[in-house]
Scaffold this motif. Structure first.
Motif, PDB file in Angstrom:
ATOM      1  N   THR A  19       3.513  -9.796   2.109  1.00  0.00           N
ATOM      2  CA  THR A  19       3.932  -8.413   2.349  1.00  0.00           C
ATOM      3  C   THR A  19       5.415  -8.357   2.701  1.00  0.00           C
ATOM      4  O   THR A  19       5.989  -9.322   3.211  1.00  0.00           O
ATOM      5  N   ASP A  20       6.049  -7.208   2.456  1.00  0.00           N
ATOM      6  CA  ASP A  20       7.477  -7.055   2.685  1.00  0.00           C
ATOM      7  C   ASP A  20       7.721  -6.089   3.833  1.00  0.00           C
ATOM      8  O   ASP A  20       7.753  -4.867   3.632  1.00  0.00           O
ATOM      9  N   PRO A  21       7.892  -6.584   5.037  1.00  0.00           N
ATOM     10  CA  PRO A  21       8.099  -5.697   6.187  1.00  0.00           C
ATOM     11  C   PRO A  21       9.444  -4.988   6.174  1.00  0.00           C
ATOM     12  O   PRO A  21       9.622  -3.989   6.872  1.00  0.00           O
ATOM     13  N   ILE A  22      10.393  -5.482   5.391  1.00  0.00           N
ATOM     14  CA  ILE A  22      11.720  -4.866   5.387  1.00  0.00           C
ATOM     15  C   ILE A  22      11.659  -3.439   4.851  1.00  0.00           C
ATOM     16  O   ILE A  22      12.345  -2.536   5.348  1.00  0.00           O
ATOM     17  N   LYS A  23      10.804  -3.200   3.866  1.00  0.00           N
ATOM     18  CA  LYS A  23      10.665  -1.842   3.337  1.00  0.00           C
ATOM     19  C   LYS A  23      10.089  -0.903   4.391  1.00  0.00           C
ATOM     20  O   LYS A  23      10.500   0.266   4.485  1.00  0.00           O
ATOM     21  N   THR A  24       9.142  -1.413   5.175  1.00  0.00           N
ATOM     22  CA  THR A  24       8.595  -0.600   6.273  1.00  0.00           C
ATOM     23  C   THR A  24       9.677  -0.276   7.281  1.00  0.00           C
ATOM     24  O   THR A  24       9.799   0.866   7.753  1.00  0.00           O
ATOM     25  N   LEU A  25      10.503  -1.268   7.610  1.00  0.00           N
ATOM     26  CA  LEU A  25      11.583  -1.064   8.563  1.00  0.00           C
ATOM     27  C   LEU A  25      12.589  -0.054   8.025  1.00  0.00           C
ATOM     28  O   LEU A  25      13.067   0.822   8.755  1.00  0.00           O
ATOM     29  N   GLU A  26      12.927  -0.154   6.742  1.00  0.00           N
ATOM     30  CA  GLU A  26      13.859   0.803   6.138  1.00  0.00           C
ATOM     31  C   GLU A  26      13.334   2.229   6.251  1.00  0.00           C
ATOM     32  O   GLU A  26      14.092   3.169   6.539  1.00  0.00           O
ATOM     33  N   LYS A  27      12.038   2.402   6.021  1.00  0.00           N
ATOM     34  CA  LYS A  27      11.434   3.728   6.119  1.00  0.00           C
ATOM     35  C   LYS A  27      11.524   4.261   7.544  1.00  0.00           C
ATOM     36  O   LYS A  27      11.870   5.432   7.770  1.00  0.00           O
ATOM     37  N   LEU A  28      11.221   3.424   8.521  1.00  0.00           N
ATOM     38  CA  LEU A  28      11.276   3.849   9.919  1.00  0.00           C
ATOM     39  C   LEU A  28      12.694   4.200  10.344  1.00  0.00           C
ATOM     40  O   LEU A  28      12.924   5.198  11.034  1.00  0.00           O
ATOM     41  N   VAL A  29      13.662   3.391   9.942  1.00  0.00           N
ATOM     42  CA  VAL A  29      15.053   3.630  10.320  1.00  0.00           C
ATOM     43  C   VAL A  29      15.569   4.926   9.692  1.00  0.00           C
ATOM     44  O   VAL A  29      16.419   5.617  10.271  1.00  0.00           O
ATOM     45  N   SER A  30      15.045   5.296   8.522  1.00  0.00           N
ATOM     46  CA  SER A  30      15.496   6.510   7.832  1.00  0.00           C
ATOM     47  C   SER A  30      15.060   7.786   8.544  1.00  0.00           C
ATOM     48  O   SER A  30      15.532   8.875   8.209  1.00  0.00           O
ATOM     49  N   ILE A  31      14.170   7.664   9.526  1.00  0.00           N
ATOM     50  CA  ILE A  31      13.689   8.828  10.279  1.00  0.00           C
ATOM     51  C   ILE A  31      14.454   8.918  11.594  1.00  0.00           C
ATOM     52  O   ILE A  31      14.378   8.026  12.433  1.00  0.00           O
ATOM     53  N   SER A  32      15.205   9.996  11.776  1.00  0.00           N
ATOM     54  CA  SER A  32      15.913  10.211  13.035  1.00  0.00           C
ATOM     55  C   SER A  32      14.899  10.530  14.127  1.00  0.00           C
ATOM     56  O   SER A  32      14.098  11.455  13.993  1.00  0.00           O
ATOM     57  N   SER A  33      14.921   9.778  15.220  1.00  0.00           N
ATOM     58  CA  SER A  33      13.892   9.968  16.257  1.00  0.00           C
ATOM     59  C   SER A  33      14.454   9.754  17.650  1.00  0.00           C
ATOM     60  O   SER A  33      13.916   8.987  18.446  1.00  0.00           O
ATOM     61  N   LYS A  34      15.554  10.447  17.955  1.00  0.00           N
ATOM     62  CA  LYS A  34      16.046  10.442  19.324  1.00  0.00           C
ATOM     63  C   LYS A  34      14.972  11.018  20.237  1.00  0.00           C
ATOM     64  O   LYS A  34      14.160  11.837  19.816  1.00  0.00           O
ATOM     65  N   SER A  35      14.971  10.617  21.488  1.00  0.00           N
ATOM     66  CA  SER A  35      13.885  10.967  22.412  1.00  0.00           C
ATOM     67  C   SER A  35      13.592  12.463  22.442  1.00  0.00           C
ATOM     68  O   SER A  35      12.426  12.872  22.542  1.00  0.00           O
ATOM     69  N   ASP A  36      14.631  13.297  22.372  1.00  0.00           N
ATOM     70  CA  ASP A  36      14.408  14.745  22.446  1.00  0.00           C
ATOM     71  C   ASP A  36      14.146  15.391  21.083  1.00  0.00           C
ATOM     72  O   ASP A  36      13.963  16.603  20.994  1.00  0.00           O
ATOM     73  N   ASP A  37      14.125  14.582  20.032  1.00  0.00           N
ATOM     74  CA  ASP A  37      13.810  15.086  18.695  1.00  0.00           C
ATOM     75  C   ASP A  37      12.308  14.913  18.456  1.00  0.00           C
ATOM     76  O   ASP A  37      11.852  13.953  17.829  1.00  0.00           O
ATOM     77  N   THR A  38      11.524  15.855  18.996  1.00  0.00           N
ATOM     78  CA  THR A  38      10.064  15.691  18.959  1.00  0.00           C
ATOM     79  C   THR A  38       9.520  15.650  17.538  1.00  0.00           C
ATOM     80  O   THR A  38       8.538  14.952  17.267  1.00  0.00           O
ATOM     81  N   LYS A  39      10.149  16.392  16.620  1.00  0.00           N
ATOM     82  CA  LYS A  39       9.680  16.387  15.235  1.00  0.00           C
ATOM     83  C   LYS A  39       9.935  15.032  14.577  1.00  0.00           C
ATOM     84  O   LYS A  39       9.084  14.518  13.846  1.00  0.00           O
ATOM     85  N   GLY A  40      11.096  14.455  14.857  1.00  0.00           N
ATOM     86  CA  GLY A  40      11.400  13.144  14.301  1.00  0.00           C
ATOM     87  C   GLY A  40      10.495  12.060  14.852  1.00  0.00           C
ATOM     88  O   GLY A  40       9.998  11.207  14.106  1.00  0.00           O
TER      89      GLY A  40
END
Length: 566
Positions: free
Chosen positions: A11-32
């Motif tokens: 399996t290729d975990p790097i693609k999973t990591l790329e997907k997660l990093v592409s989502i902005s998710s600062k603590s106060d960004d509840t939607k992200g």
């Protein structure tokens, strides 16, 4: 079953990591943050984990995400991570950038999205090592916070409850740049301070003013002097503010935000006494003798966790795996920062943190990860968890539990056990109903003749649990099912329930019933696993159940659970 070093790595975990990093998710960004957790839920469910969420009514953040892979017992290895980051969308591009063959950069790439991917890969490897539930003596529980970067406010009571049946806690915060992991962490306490004085013209009436800015400055200097690096104690004034941004008015109000770090609960107690003395002392007054007044409150209180013997044994196993896989030796280090793992701490519970991937410069625009360490750290974590399930040196020894009918002379010990968990219930049980948890000598005299008490002992002197039965027609009511908090997570609760079931059956009962609060997740989880089901939530219906049998024992907000004996 596969051997840990023979696991397929296709399996290729790097693609999973790329997907997660592409989502902005600062603590106060509840939607992200919610988008990250939604993706994780799908990924965990794909691996066969059971997912659910836990919300806090007073928190503005999204819920905790919980993913569980059950084992044979109600003991769990807790894997800790978080979905939020410190990065704004504008900090730098929401993409992973390749800096070299194994070095990538990106927002949250190491803290903590890389750690999440290590957990996902660890789960995959564990499922290949131990594919069937019958192979797993312990369950695996992933706890993913939506707001760890701001201290996970609103969720500490959940962490505390999960620690009750924890066998071990593994945190997947980043490893150190040299690959070392964390064996202990500082605790911290945050104080918000408000000082009030009296305003006056800074020229004509200076002598009539009580300068709150002067007072808070004196307190700040005194507080900073409590820092003792040799003992691991630090006091930091994070923010000071006074007055209304004018030059010619004596400031009548001032505030300060103070961060205190400590290595032990004893240190926390001692330094709090000194801080309290400083904050309660008024040093500034005016010509009329009026003094400044100070108010303060603790807004965050994170306990430390120290390196225990069982944690050292876990590290030795993990180090063995890393040495074989990465061909290097690593160390256990102490971290000055706090994490969610701190809130799982209890006596004799092994905790390791920093089991995430290798990287550095987190919380900056240069944050980077060594992607080759994702697989190696997942292999080592899987090896450690497999060893936890099989190695008797790390698995806690559990003396046999002897259960006998209680005598009145046992009631003080029973009362002590019930009181030991009072703090667990205080966040959601009314002050009036807390009397049922803060039991005293009068309670002992009233309840001993009313209930059929049984006690569990692990030696002739040490009482570790109790269960009480009362009989209403064909139902046995389990009024008190309690363990000493130092002995949770060892299977003793199940043995007490087994005994209650045996006694109820001998007495011709058809059911066992009990009352439990929906926020007492440590209890609800154990009852459901045993076979209890919730049969009523409505207060009026519970009060009228079985000719109002439970009316004297009902506490507001509790639900009725039943176990069928026939």
């Amino acid at each position: 079953m596969s051997q840990w070093w023979e696991i397929d790595h296709s399996t290729d975990p790097i693609k999973t990591l790329e997907k997660l990093v592409s989502i902005s998710s600062k603590s106060d960004d509840t939607k992200g943050v919610a988008r990250v957790q939604s993706l994780l839920k799908k990924l965990f469910e794909r691996e066969g984990l059971v997912c659910y969420t836990l919300s806090d009514e007073q928190s503005k953040a999204g819920p905790l995400l919980i993913a569980e892979l059950p084992g044979q017992t109600n003991e769990w290895v807790n894997l800790i991570c978080h979905a939020d980051t410190v990065h704004n969308k504008s900090d730098f591009s929401l993409k992973m950038k390749k800096l070299s063959d194994t070095k990538y950069t990106g927002p949250g790439v190491i803290d903590n999205k890389g750690g999440i991917v290590v957990i996902l890969e660890t789960i995959k490897k564990i499922k290949k090592l131990l594919p069937e539930k019958s192979h797993r003596t312990l369950g695996i529980r992933v706890v993913c916070s939506p707001n760890e970067e701001i201290g996970s406010p609103g969720f500490h009571h959940y962490f505390n409850s999960f620690s009750k049946n924890a066998h071990a806690v593994l945190g997947f915060e980043p490893a150190a740049p040299d690959g070392s992991i964390i064996g202990s962490r500082q605790g911290n306490r945050w104080y918000n301070i408000e000082v009030s004085g009296e305003s006056a013209h800074a020229g004509r009436d200076h002598h009539l003013g009580v300068n709150a800015g002067h007072e808070v400055a004196l307190k700040a200097v005194a507080l900073e002097e409590l820092t003792d690096y040799e003992r691991g104690l630090t006091v930091n004034i994070g923010h000071l503010q006074a007055g209304d941004k004018v030059h010619n008015v004596v400031a009548d109000h001032a505030t300060a935000l103070v961060d205190v770090r400590f290595k032990s609960l004893e240190q926390r107690k001692n330094i709090h006494t000194k801080i309290e003395a400083i904050l309660n002392k008024s040093s500034v007054s005016n010509a009329k003798g009026s003094k400044s007044e100070s108010n303060w409150k603790i807004v965050d209180d994170c306990p430390p966790f120290a390196l225990g013997e069982r944690s050292k044994k876990l590290f030795n196993v993990y180090q063995q795996a890393i040495s074989k896989i990465e061909k290097r030796k690593i160390k256990l280090i102490h971290a000055g920062g706090c994490a969610d793992s701190n809130h799982f701490n209890r006596a004799d519970l092994p905790i390791l943190d920093g089991l995430g991937p290798v990287g550095a410069e987190m919380h900056t625009n240069k944050e980077w990860i060594d992607v080759s360490s994702i697989d190696s750290r997942a292999q080592a974590a899987a090896f450690l968890i497999n060893d936890l399930m099989t190695n008797s040196e790390i698995t806690m020894n559990k003396p046999n539990l002897q259960i006998k009918r209680a005598a009145f002379s046992d009631m003080p010990a029973i009362a002590k056990i019930i009181r030991s968990s009072a703090d667990w219930y205080s966040p959601f049980v009314s002050k009036e109903d807390m009397k049922e948890h803060l039991v005293d000598e009068k309670w002992q005299k009233v309840n001993f003749p009313r209930r059929d008490f049984w006690i569990g002992k692990i030696d002739e002197k040490q009482t570790v649990g109790t269960v009480s039965l009362q009989y209403f027609e064909r139902s046995a009511y389990l009024g008190y099912v309690y363990l000493d908090t130092a002995h949770t997570g060892k299977g003793y609760g199940k043995k007490l329930l087994d005994h209650a079931k045996e006694i109820a059956t001998q007495n011709g009962m058809r059911h066992m019933v009990l009352l439990a609060h929906p926020k007492a997740h440590w209890a609800i989880s154990a009852y459901k696993k045993y076979g209890f089901t919730c049969i009523e939530k409505d207060k009026d219906k519970i009060l009228s159940w079985n000719n109002s049998s439970l009316k004297p024992y009902y506490e507001d907000g509790f639900h009725l659970y039943q176990f069928n004996l026939e």
